[in-house]
Design an enzyme around this catalytic site. Structure first.
Site, short mmCIF file in Angstrom:
data_model
loop_
_atom_site.label_atom_id
_atom_site.label_comp_id
_atom_site.label_asym_id
_atom_site.label_seq_id
_atom_site.Cartn_x
_atom_site.Cartn_y
_atom_site.Cartn_z
N HIS A 165 77.10 -46.14 -23.78
CA HIS A 165 76.98 -47.08 -24.90
C HIS A 165 76.74 -46.27 -26.17
O HIS A 165 75.92 -45.35 -26.19
CB HIS A 165 75.82 -48.04 -24.65
CG HIS A 165 75.51 -48.95 -25.81
ND1 HIS A 165 74.44 -48.75 -26.66
CD2 HIS A 165 76.14 -50.07 -26.25
CE1 HIS A 165 74.43 -49.71 -27.57
NE2 HIS A 165 75.45 -50.52 -27.36
N HIS A 206 77.45 -46.03 -36.26
CA HIS A 206 76.81 -47.31 -35.93
C HIS A 206 76.69 -48.08 -37.25
O HIS A 206 75.85 -47.75 -38.08
CB HIS A 206 75.45 -47.07 -35.29
CG HIS A 206 74.92 -48.27 -34.57
ND1 HIS A 206 73.58 -48.48 -34.36
CD2 HIS A 206 75.56 -49.31 -33.99
CE1 HIS A 206 73.41 -49.61 -33.69
NE2 HIS A 206 74.60 -50.12 -33.46
#
Length: 593
Positions: free
Chosen positions: A124, A170
């Protein structure tokens, strides 16, 4: 003999005499039983391998190979040419030649079934070097994950600051970006360094159509013939890992509305008040045992905490794809997305096509309360990805077993962190030669009538009992500073041993604490009844008791019960980050009754 060689030999003698003198009584008795006049012959050793180590096919040649492996220590006079004395026997038991998992097995699962029939080692936010809010983005954690055998790499792709190229980061955090092309090149270089089975790249796409076209060009030029591209239509069945060896697969939602979804996701994340406690023990919080009281979370809080993933919008609406770059769409081999409607519609099995569905850890916890068997049925043909909740800012993880026991193939973890949950993840994928694909148990693949589908909530009988003996440990004296645990005295070690698995099997037990001893000799026995041994993992931890502060970490490992070698084995321990210690091992015995 050089001074350095002398010191090595002296240290070996010192350590080995110490461990032999403290050998558990059972080990001494076994040596006496399989030896004559203090010497264990090749024939005696073969009989020991068959009867105690339960290596039914062990040959005289196998016994000779063990003897030959000790030749590097012939200057210590611990054995004769054709026999072992007690010291040599003990050296074999504690040696690298006697691991708890067989190195000879290699990849031994059937690899010709569809991808949906396998648990897959899944990362992830694979590009993050640390926490989810402010760490650097880099290709380095991607490389490390691939070298460990991880088979699914996640990349969040965004326009760069000048909107003319593509970065990985991110989104809407303080993480520093890395160029997409750098990540792609590193994936190509290292994809098959640990395993030749396929690597899936899951993309969370926040791009305009012109940048999607640019990504398509990058991906095509970087991977060339190793890119698996079946065309723009959904597959009607997934290919097998065997047929996809050394191939790269792209998986994402057929584009467009990522920016809208991400806006919602970020707003929800910004509104969250909860945060994982930073005051964790040095080795991470204990893993949730998935008991009903744990799984049945407060749905009002759940609604507040859930974060919308990139797949929360309908994949079947032509309007959602109208602006997509056609060359980009053709790259997508595994289509992801949630169809319109709620959970029942998401889990509907289409006989004509297969797809990937993503659920957050909270969505899964909520879904299993009412749709457990439907999730199992869905995962027999389709892929289910589970990802950490948005408030895991510290890159911590969750209990992966809840996903596995419902057939979820892609239980996505923050591989750059550490802690007990991640140790379990690493333990699962030590199975099947560490290739990153583990065949699901048959009971998760039975696709008869609804009543024939595995019910994760059903109370099951005990299939087998694992008996574990923790004899002793050694190696800390050589791998740690002598003041690491206590400034003025030897350490006070204890071991924790238990099972990670379905709720009925999950348990942890503890040995006594032995004071002031670098080579603790616990010699304790434990029994673990197992209802679903196929999903059980043996957890082992060693800690040093500290009366005034938190206990110190002394090593850990996690091993798939289905592949444990019976008998007395040398079990290497690993650091919190999963690195193997050079010397630290436990001597343990495994039996099934």
């Amino acid at each position: 003999m050089s001074k350095q060689t002398y010191r090595v030999c002296f240290c070996f003698r010192r350590r080995f005499r110490l461990t032999v003198s403290e050998a558990p009584q059972e080990i001494k008795e076994l040596f006496d039983r399989y030896s004559e006049n203090g010497m264990m012959s090749i024939d005696h050793l073969q009989r020991f391998l068959i009867e105690v180590q339960q290596e039914e096919k062990a040959t005289v040649e196998d016994a000779q190979a063990i003897l030959d492996s000790l030749h590097e220590f012939k200057h210590l006079n611990i054995f004769h040419r054709k026999a072992l004395n007690l010291e040599a026997f003990f050296k074999y038991l504690f040696g690298d030649i006697n691991p708890p998992l067989s190195t000879a097995l290699g990849v031994h699962h059937d690899m010709t079934a569809p991808l949906s029939h396998y648990f897959v080692y899944t990362g992830h936010n694979s590009y993050l070097t640390g926490n989810q809010l402010s760490s650097d983005c880099s290709d380095v954690p991607i490389i490390h994950a691939l070298q460990r055998g991880v088979r699914v790499i996640e990349l969040d792709i965004w326009p760069n600051s000048t909107k003319d190229n593509v970065d990985v980061l991110h989104g809407r955090t303080l993480t520093t970006p890395v160029e997409l092309i750098k990540c792609l090149k590193s994936i190509k270089e290292h994809a098959f360094s640990a395993s030749e089975y396929p690597v899936v790249i899951t993309l969370e796409d926040h791009l305009t159509p012109d940048l999607q076209a640019k990504v398509a060009e990058m991906v095509t030029q970087t991977f060339g013939d190793i890119l698996f591209t079946p065309g723009p239509e959904c597959l009607n069945e997934f290919p097998s890992p065997e047929s996809l060896k050394k191939r790269i697969i792209i998986s994402t939602k057929p584009p467009k509305e990522y920016l809208e979804a991400k806006d919602v996701k970020e707003k929800e994340n910004d509104s969250q008040k909860g945060k994982e406690s930073a005051d964790e023990e040095a080795w991470g919080k204990e893993v949730s045992n998935l008991k009903p009281s744990t799984v049945a979370v407060d749905e009002s809080n759940l609604e507040e905490e859930e974060n919308i993933d990139e797949e929360d919008l309908d994949e079947g609406d032509p309007k959602s794809q109208q602006n997509a770059a056609p060359e980009y769409k053709r790259l997508i081999a595994i289509h992801a997305g949630k169809v319109k409607g709620g959970l029942t519609e998401w889990l509907r099995v289409d006989p004509d096509k297969v797809r990937r569905l993503s659920l957050s850890e909270q969505e899964l916890e909520k879904a299993v309360l009412t749709h457990g068997k439907e999730i199992v049925r869905f995962t027999q043909r389709n892929l289910l990805r589970v990802y950490p909740k948005g408030i895991r800012f510290d890159s911590s993880n969750y209990n992966p077993v809840i996903g596995w026991m419902h057939g979820a193939q892609m239980v996505a973890f923050n591989m750059q962190g550490y802690g007990r949950s991640l140790w379990i993840m690493h333990g699962m994928f030590k199975a099947n030669g560490g290739c990153g694909y583990v065949k699901k148990p048959d009971f998760l693949l039975n696709n008869g009538s609804h009543d024939g589908v595995f019910d994760p909530k059903a109370k099951l009988p005990v299939k087998t009992t694992l008996k574990v003996t923790v004899y002793m440990g050694e190696g800390w004296y050589f791998d740690f500073r002598h003041t690491h645990f206590d400034a003025y005295s030897p350490p006070d070690f204890y071991a924790r041993v238990g099972i990670a698995g379905v709720p009925a099997d999950t348990i942890m037990k503890k040995t006594k604490t032995l004071e002031d001893n670098w080579t603790p000799n616990w010699d304790e026995h434990f029994e673990f009844p197992l209802t679903v041994p196929e999903l059980a993992l043996l957890r082992v931890e060693v800690h040093e008791y500290d009366m005034s502060e938190k206990d110190d970490f002394g090593g850990q490992t996690c091993l798939p019960v289905s592949e444990l070698r019976r008998g007395i084995r040398a079990v290497p321990l690993f650091s919190r980050k999963g690195d193997k210690y050079p010397s630290v091992k436990l001597l343990m015995r495994f039996e099934f009754v």
